[in-house]
Design an enzyme around this catalytic site. Structure first.
Site, PDB file in Angstrom:
ATOM      1  N   THR A 241       0.551  -1.728   0.410  1.00  0.00           N
ATOM      2  CA  THR A 241      -0.234   0.309   0.248  1.00  0.00           C
ATOM      3  C   THR A 241       0.858   1.430  -0.270  1.00  0.00           C
ATOM      4  OG1 THR A 241      -1.753  -1.357   1.261  1.00  0.00           O
ATOM      5  CG2 THR A 241      -1.803   1.285   0.984  1.00  0.00           C
ATOM      6  N   GLN A 271      -5.912  -2.194  -2.728  1.00  0.00           N
ATOM      7  CA  GLN A 271      -4.854  -0.826  -1.905  1.00  0.00           C
ATOM      8  C   GLN A 271      -4.318  -0.383  -3.458  1.00  0.00           C
ATOM      9  OE1 GLN A 271      -5.453  -4.123  -0.236  1.00  0.00           O
ATOM     10  NE2 GLN A 271      -4.968  -3.969   1.857  1.00  0.00           N
ATOM     11  N   ASP A 294      -8.166   3.094  -0.790  1.00  0.00           N
ATOM     12  CA  ASP A 294      -7.341   4.029  -0.410  1.00  0.00           C
ATOM     13  C   ASP A 294      -6.658   4.940  -1.138  1.00  0.00           C
ATOM     14  OD1 ASP A 294      -7.177   2.081   1.942  1.00  0.00           O
ATOM     15  OD2 ASP A 294      -5.324   0.666   1.340  1.00  0.00           O
ATOM     16  N   ASP A 315     -11.887   2.942   2.642  1.00  0.00           N
ATOM     17  CA  ASP A 315     -11.298   3.511   3.315  1.00  0.00           C
ATOM     18  C   ASP A 315     -10.047   4.594   2.406  1.00  0.00           C
ATOM     19  OD1 ASP A 315     -11.636   1.321   5.674  1.00  0.00           O
ATOM     20  OD2 ASP A 315      -9.938   0.424   4.902  1.00  0.00           O
ATOM     21  N   ARG A 380     -14.263   3.805   9.904  1.00  0.00           N
ATOM     22  CA  ARG A 380     -13.612   2.413  10.537  1.00  0.00           C
ATOM     23  C   ARG A 380     -12.680   2.781  11.241  1.00  0.00           C
ATOM     24  NH1 ARG A 380     -12.999  -2.692   6.731  1.00  0.00           N
ATOM     25  NH2 ARG A 380     -11.460  -2.120   5.459  1.00  0.00           N
ATOM     26  N   TRP A 382      -8.994   2.426  11.910  1.00  0.00           N
ATOM     27  CA  TRP A 382      -7.889   1.132  12.201  1.00  0.00           C
ATOM     28  C   TRP A 382      -6.948   0.801  12.910  1.00  0.00           C
ATOM     29  CZ3 TRP A 382      -3.740   3.431   7.566  1.00  0.00           C
ATOM     30  CH2 TRP A 382      -2.747   1.895   7.179  1.00  0.00           C
TER      31      TRP A 382
END
EC number: 3.1.1.11
Length: 474
Positions: A241, A271, A294, A315, A380, A382
């Site tokens: 990532t 990602q 991401d 995310d 959320r 991490w």
């Protein structure tokens, strides 16, 4: 040494603190105590980097090993800044920001090593030292003990000022690629004049890295959708990532404006970062940051986004910077699994000065995208102390009534800080929000003000010279 022992007793890891200081001459003041702690922590970081150099065969992945070596280099850089703080007349908040970054760097490396089954005692040791030093500096900051007021001045572009170099694909400028222009700027110290790179309209298929020694770089384009930087690295194609980003900003004081940054890997490749910023005191103005999972990696440092468009699915605003997104448009796309999560903040120590603030913005579905059947959440957690606050923002119908979703981490639900304050729109109702201990419908204006620019990213010392518009109040 009695004084030092007493101070160590107030840190999260007293035993390691006392071991760290045992060979030092008696500690006679809190300022000296902090300085010794930072210096010894720096020594530990240098040793940890050296130890990791010899661990390359155990990694089994040269990419992951290089990532950790790079993160150690950045950690050493931030600890050096902290050591030199009294000489440079910076503030406790600067030190807390740099120590927060150092800890984030170590966590990113640890995550890579854990995935590969690699362990490092020196990494564990230096992580504890940074955690302790964060606690010591936090205590002094609360007691009002300052080194002084930051004197770093960010010299920036204003209307009529000269552009240093031009990038144009047709050869009409000084360079044909953006990376060549960045390399041509050379190493630039903090406080040096802004180096302005104008990138003419075009689609630039390249990966750009503004390195940690390239401070005060500005890249300005011809506008969103006109100057486009694009790449397609992703986790699905063998990149971590961290290493998948199309554009990387590491040098402090970076400014990006009027550009589009894309990662076109698509949702099937998981990602895939468009922009990663590790740049302290960085600004992105009138930029479009486009991807799926991401998209925007606000890794570390103090960051400000103004009038930016951000597109993604899972995310897609994530990391552990102290990041404020103001007057931005946040667009959710169709995810592969029917669930969108706008943020995934990764603060994991209560003394880190990090979090994501979305202020006076708009959250809605991307143009032309039908989100029927898709569940979209504000975020959320991490990490256990994740911190995300949404203030004065329009939330469209796509936001689920419960607002937030868990990450299989029951502990985090009481230690995280998620807040909402005076939002509007059909998705802003809080009556059916999650009932977690860490979720707050903010009613106290003083609590909300903790997430304004002056409070949250210490904007008064560095943001005004960038000439970017900003709002300091709620």
């Amino acid at each position: 040494m009695v004084f030092g022992n007493e101070m160590c007793d107030e840190t999260p890891h007293p035993g390691e603190c006392k071991t760290l200081l045992i060979k030092h001459k008696p500690i006679r003041s809190t300022t000296q105590f902090l300085q010794v702690s930072v210096e010894r922590t720096l020594d530990g970081a240098v040793k940890a980097k050296s130890d990791t150099y010899f661990l390359e065969p155990q990694f089994g992945s040269k990419q992951a090993w290089e990532e950790c070596m790079d993160l150690y280099e950045q950690t050493i850089h931030r600890l050096n800044e902290s050591v030199l703080c009294p000489k440079n007349v910076c503030s406790r908040s600067d030190v807390q920001a740099w120590l927060s970054t150092a800890l984030t760097n170590l966590d990113t490396c640890q995550e890579e090593m854990s995935e590969l089954g690699v362990s490092s005692h020196s990494l564990e040791s230096i992580t504890i030292d940074v955690i302790n030093t964060l606690a010591i500096n936090k205590r002094m900051e609360q007691n009002g003990k300052e080194f002084g007021i930051s004197k770093i001045t960010m010299k920036t572009l204003s209307i009529g000022e000269k552009v240093d170099v031009v990038v144009a694909q047709d050869g009409s400028g000084d360079y044909k690629t953006i990376q060549e222009a960045v390399n041509g700027a050379g190493e630039r110290l903090k406080g040096s004049p802004r180096y302005v790179i104008h990138v003419k309209q075009g689609v630039y298929e390249e990966y750009v890295n503004v390195g940690i020694k390239s401070n005060n770089i500005m890249i300005t384009g011809d506008g969103i959708g006109k100057t486009i930087i694009t790449g397609d690295k992703s986790k699905g194609r063998g990149f971590s990532t961290y290493k998948s980003a199309t554009f990387v900003a590491e040098g402090d004081g970076f400014v990006g404006r009027d550009i589009t940054i894309r990662n076109t890997a698509g949702p099937e490749n998981h990602q895939a970062v468009a922009l990663r910023s590790n740049s302290d005191m960085s600004v992105f103005y009138r930029c479009s940051i486009e991807g799926y999972q991401d998209t925007l990696y606000v890794h570390s440092g103090r960051q400000f986004f103004r009038e930016c468009d951000i597109y993604g699915t899972v995310d897609f605003i994530f990391g552990n910077a102290a990041a404020v997104l103001q007057n931005c448009r946040i667009f959710a796309r169709n995810p592969p699994n029917g669930v969108n999560t706008i943020t995934a903040q990764s603060r994991f120590n209560p003394n880190q000065t990090t979090g994501i603030v979305i202020h006076n913005s708009v959250v809605k579905g991307a143009p032309g995208v039908q989100l029927g059947g898709v569940k979209t959440y504000l975020g959320r957690p991490w990490r256990s102390y994740a911190r995300t606050v949404v203030i004065g923002t329009y939330l469209d119908t796509l936001i689920e009534p419960n607002g937030w979703i868990d990450w299989d981490n029951v502990t985090a639900l009481s230690t995280l800080y998620y807040g909402e304050y005076q939002n509007s729109g059909p998705g802003s109702g809080t009556e059916n929000r999650v009932d977690w201990a860490g979720f707050h419908v903010i009613s106290d204006i003083q609590e909300a003000r903790e997430f304004t620019l002056p409070k949250f990213i210490d904007s008064a010392s560095w943001l005004p010279p960038t000439k970017v518009p900003f709002t300091i109040n709620l």
